[in-house]
Design a protein around this motif. Structure first.
Motif, mmCIF file in Angstrom:
data_model
loop_
_atom_site.group_PDB
_atom_site.id
_atom_site.type_symbol
_atom_site.label_atom_id
_atom_site.label_comp_id
_atom_site.label_asym_id
_atom_site.label_seq_id
_atom_site.Cartn_x
_atom_site.Cartn_y
_atom_site.Cartn_z
ATOM 1 N N ALA A 121 0.909 -1.170 0.011
ATOM 2 C CA ALA A 121 0.001 0.021 0.058
ATOM 3 C C ALA A 121 1.062 1.170 -0.135
ATOM 4 O O ALA A 121 0.552 2.029 -0.686
ATOM 5 N N GLU A 122 2.022 1.368 0.879
ATOM 6 C CA GLU A 122 2.943 2.327 0.958
ATOM 7 C C GLU A 122 3.555 2.522 -0.507
ATOM 8 O O GLU A 122 3.693 3.768 -0.855
ATOM 9 N N ALA A 123 3.932 1.467 -0.970
ATOM 10 C CA ALA A 123 4.934 1.552 -2.333
ATOM 11 C C ALA A 123 3.956 2.116 -3.421
ATOM 12 O O ALA A 123 4.190 3.121 -4.348
ATOM 13 N N LEU A 124 2.699 1.751 -3.233
ATOM 14 C CA LEU A 124 1.620 2.471 -4.398
ATOM 15 C C LEU A 124 0.984 3.603 -4.075
ATOM 16 O O LEU A 124 0.229 4.174 -4.626
ATOM 17 N N GLY A 125 1.270 4.033 -2.888
ATOM 18 C CA GLY A 125 0.974 5.642 -2.201
ATOM 19 C C GLY A 125 -0.601 5.437 -2.061
ATOM 20 O O GLY A 125 -1.357 6.295 -2.189
ATOM 21 N N ILE A 126 -1.001 4.182 -1.346
ATOM 22 C CA ILE A 126 -2.692 4.128 -1.179
ATOM 23 C C ILE A 126 -2.880 4.252 0.254
ATOM 24 O O ILE A 126 -2.091 3.749 1.163
ATOM 25 N N ASP A 127 -3.848 4.909 0.794
ATOM 26 C CA ASP A 127 -4.374 5.137 1.960
ATOM 27 C C ASP A 127 -4.969 3.955 2.504
ATOM 28 O O ASP A 127 -5.832 3.206 1.654
ATOM 29 N N TYR A 128 -4.675 3.477 3.838
ATOM 30 C CA TYR A 128 -5.097 2.117 4.112
ATOM 31 C C TYR A 128 -5.448 2.126 5.640
ATOM 32 O O TYR A 128 -5.135 3.169 6.531
ATOM 33 N N VAL A 129 -6.128 1.132 6.095
ATOM 34 C CA VAL A 129 -6.419 0.916 7.582
ATOM 35 C C VAL A 129 -6.058 -0.459 8.041
ATOM 36 O O VAL A 129 -6.125 -1.507 7.404
ATOM 37 N N ILE A 130 -5.489 -0.349 9.250
ATOM 38 C CA ILE A 130 -5.142 -1.512 9.914
ATOM 39 C C ILE A 130 -6.003 -1.636 11.127
ATOM 40 O O ILE A 130 -5.782 -1.036 11.945
ATOM 41 N N TYR A 131 -6.651 -2.911 11.140
ATOM 42 C CA TYR A 131 -7.594 -2.896 12.451
ATOM 43 C C TYR A 131 -7.516 -4.317 13.062
ATOM 44 O O TYR A 131 -7.593 -5.378 12.358
ATOM 45 N N GLU A 132 -6.889 -4.204 14.328
ATOM 46 C CA GLU A 132 -6.603 -5.510 14.815
ATOM 47 C C GLU A 132 -6.870 -5.484 16.369
ATOM 48 O O GLU A 132 -6.793 -4.357 16.980
ATOM 49 N N LYS A 133 -7.485 -6.737 17.117
ATOM 50 C CA LYS A 133 -7.646 -6.830 18.627
ATOM 51 C C LYS A 133 -6.798 -8.125 18.907
ATOM 52 O O LYS A 133 -6.516 -8.877 18.265
ATOM 53 N N PRO A 134 -6.568 -7.983 20.223
ATOM 54 C CA PRO A 134 -5.616 -9.223 20.571
ATOM 55 C C PRO A 134 -6.578 -10.568 20.388
ATOM 56 O O PRO A 134 -7.702 -10.653 20.313
ATOM 57 N N ASP A 135 -5.638 -11.600 20.027
ATOM 58 C CA ASP A 135 -6.057 -12.872 19.847
ATOM 59 C C ASP A 135 -6.141 -13.721 21.198
ATOM 60 O O ASP A 135 -5.283 -13.335 21.969
ATOM 61 N N PRO A 136 -7.124 -14.386 21.324
ATOM 62 C CA PRO A 136 -8.457 -14.948 20.191
ATOM 63 C C PRO A 136 -9.561 -13.927 20.717
ATOM 64 O O PRO A 136 -9.299 -13.255 21.672
ATOM 65 N N ILE A 137 -10.036 -13.422 19.435
ATOM 66 C CA ILE A 137 -11.235 -12.571 19.577
ATOM 67 C C ILE A 137 -12.337 -13.419 20.188
ATOM 68 O O ILE A 137 -12.851 -14.323 19.593
ATOM 69 N N VAL A 138 -12.577 -13.113 21.390
ATOM 70 C CA VAL A 138 -13.635 -13.624 22.249
ATOM 71 C C VAL A 138 -15.097 -13.093 21.799
ATOM 72 O O VAL A 138 -16.280 -13.684 21.714
ATOM 73 N N ASP A 139 -15.384 -11.718 21.519
ATOM 74 C CA ASP A 139 -16.487 -11.240 21.230
ATOM 75 C C ASP A 139 -16.615 -10.534 19.750
ATOM 76 O O ASP A 139 -16.157 -9.403 19.137
ATOM 77 N N ASP A 140 -17.098 -11.461 18.977
ATOM 78 C CA ASP A 140 -17.060 -11.136 17.438
ATOM 79 C C ASP A 140 -18.124 -10.024 17.162
ATOM 80 O O ASP A 140 -17.549 -9.155 16.191
ATOM 81 N N ASN A 141 -19.098 -9.697 17.805
ATOM 82 C CA ASN A 141 -20.036 -8.625 17.710
ATOM 83 C C ASN A 141 -19.184 -7.327 17.720
ATOM 84 O O ASN A 141 -19.318 -6.675 17.029
ATOM 85 N N ALA A 142 -18.547 -7.303 19.006
ATOM 86 C CA ALA A 142 -17.932 -6.133 19.377
ATOM 87 C C ALA A 142 -16.857 -5.840 18.299
ATOM 88 O O ALA A 142 -16.865 -4.875 17.800
ATOM 89 N N TYR A 143 -16.208 -6.810 17.827
ATOM 90 C CA TYR A 143 -15.051 -6.738 16.960
ATOM 91 C C TYR A 143 -15.526 -6.063 15.560
ATOM 92 O O TYR A 143 -14.960 -5.213 15.180
ATOM 93 N N PHE A 144 -16.624 -6.813 15.012
ATOM 94 C CA PHE A 144 -17.127 -6.070 13.941
ATOM 95 C C PHE A 144 -17.900 -4.710 13.996
ATOM 96 O O PHE A 144 -17.733 -4.083 13.194
#
Lengths: 322, 322
Positions: free
Chosen positions: B198-221
């Motif tokens: 993404a940086e090589a192509l100059g594209i704006d991006y988002v990184i979305y992460e939570k600690p593993d394991p994700i216990v609450d799918d609803n909250a995550y999404f």
């Protein structure tokens, strides 16, 4: 390397006492047992299982012989079988036969050489004469003639249940979709239950089967769709066959469940993100696996069983296709 | 029961010669070998593997330690691993750890006791100090610090490829969806490749992460969908996460692929009847499995390897979601 003598010496007991603790055989006073266990821990002693097996001429290995672990039904089964074996310290050896009789025979010979404690077999070929009498075996899903213990889901009740659920969903002319194997399989009872229930209720039905394995999917479904245009409900012998049918029916403009209701058998879908979520007769996989291993333990111990075929009740699982 | 002496006597050779034929050790003339093999066949002689293992103090058993055989990626892997082992007469012992560190440690001890020839490990916990030095081991998908050979798909190139494919499909603002494990895992390179490209192509991006394991799918999404409404393309760290996202996005009225393009990682879907068929970075499962076993053979034989990490090229598989 630490030996059993070192353990005995540190614990201040005889070698035979250490052996009884390790093998859980014979009486050992709780206090003595504790001393031995502490010595084992302190010396970081691991009894050599290979040597022990040699001495006792038996192993704690159980072999699982199945067509392919890649199949989701079998991988779920293998998961619970391994879990149940592990509770008693047994290990699982995995053997994929690819469903080929010659590969199954090859594995059975190999297992004889390796003196496994027992075998769980999921085979659909006629190999019964090659199943050794001296290794305890429990079969899943099919009978062997040779008095081999078999654990299955209640296929007959599953077939009856599927027919009733189709009728309940408004179906007037249900069809059974299946394939015919050359040797008797427990899965044939799915058809039998379907037929008996339809006749008991006085409902017109269709049985559509081709010899197993079905090599030409297109021919199989095209012929059915062409010849049985009046059918408005399907009970397919497996979930995979049900899903395959739905895909093809939709391409011909038939809507599921609006025009045609479909019920499969197995319950292989374990997540809700892929569609259609099939209405299906769910095999009680966990119970089947644990029952199989408990029966195998009895056979290993020489305890007689009261039945030859153990049938575990099934349930209907509502999905998006009825 | 037939003994090795009977075989030697029928073949007219010494017992040592029969032993060399059976164990494939030392020189035996082709003609003599043939005579011995014929005698083995005629007498239906099976060398007792338990006894042989004891004598040679080694087994032909390889253990596969993984979180759960029930997972479709692992069951496909296990299928090919067993197939490759069988080619050389090795057997597979299956060990489901449930991903729990204490269960993994328990199995590693058990395997040491059983003198397995080698271990294939798929672990995501920090157990490296407990991995014995004396058993050859090859790891899949993650590094151990302790110089353990590792086979993975080329996660970094996979991340770059996913970003490029999203852009090619018209995505203006891509997001990476993942989870953060406490120990380094090869799968983290998927995110790195995505960012670098993404940086090589100059594209704006988002990184979305939570600690593993994700216990609450609803909250995550829910948090993601609420905070990043402008995102029009997703690269999810696994196919399961991608499918889960699609289900939730659709419930909020977002269409895939019309409004949002989605790419997963793994390639777990092996039949075309369940939808959506994901666009994904496909792991070369068969090649990874066979490569792992060939490397393990080298380690068992004491042949030095030229690398610590072996990365197998990946491919983009077009589905219905881009």
């Amino acid at each position: 390397m630490t030996s059993i003598k070192d353990v005995a010496s540190l614990a201040g007991v005889a070698v035979g006492t250490v052996s009884r603790v390790i093998n859980n055989s014979g009486a050992v006073k709780p206090k003595t047992r504790k001393k031995v266990e502490e010595a084992i821990q302190e010396l970081n002693y691991f009894p050599n299982e290979v040597a022990r097996n040699f001495k006792m001429q038996k192993s704690k290995m159980v072999a699982l012989l199945l067509p392919s672990i890649w199949n989701p039904f079998f991988s779920e089964l293998a998961y619970y079988i391994e879990d149940e074996l592990d509770r008693e310290g047994f290990k699982l050896m995995l053997c994929n036969s690819g469903g080929k009789p010659e590969k199954e025979l090859y594995y059975l010979e190999m297992l004889r050489q390796n003196k496994v404690a027992g075998i769980v077999g999921i085979t659909y070929n006629d190999i019964e004469n090659n199943v050794s009498n001296d290794i305890p075996i429990v079969s899943i899903d099919r009978h062997f003639n040779k008095k081999i213990t078999c654990v299955t889901s209640d296929n007959y009740e599953g077939g009856r249940l599927a027919l009733r659920e189709l009728v309940k969903a408004g179906v007037k002319k249900p069809a059974f979709l299946g394939s015919i194997t050359s040797v008797f399989s427990e899965t044939m009872n799915r058809r039998k239950g379907f037929i008996d229930e339809a006749e008991a209720l006085g409902i017109d039905y269709v049985i559509y089967e081709k010899p197993d394995p079905i090599v030409d999917d297109n021919a199989y479904f095209n012929e059915f769709l062409k010849e049985h245009g009046d059918v408005d409900g399907i009970f397919a012998i497996t979930d995979m066959l049900a899903a395959n049918y739905i895909e093809r029916a939709r391409r011909q403009g038939k809507r599921v469940p609006e025009d045609i209701k479909v019920i499969g058998y197995d319950g292989i879908q374990d997540n809700p993100y892929f569609h259609p979520i099939l209405s299906t007769i769910r095999q009680p996989v966990e119970e089947m696996a644990r029952m199989t291993i408990r029966l195998l333990y009895n056979k290993i111990e020489g305890i007689p069983l009261d039945k030859q075929v153990y049938r575990i009740p099934v349930m209907f699982k509502q999905g998006e296709t009825t």
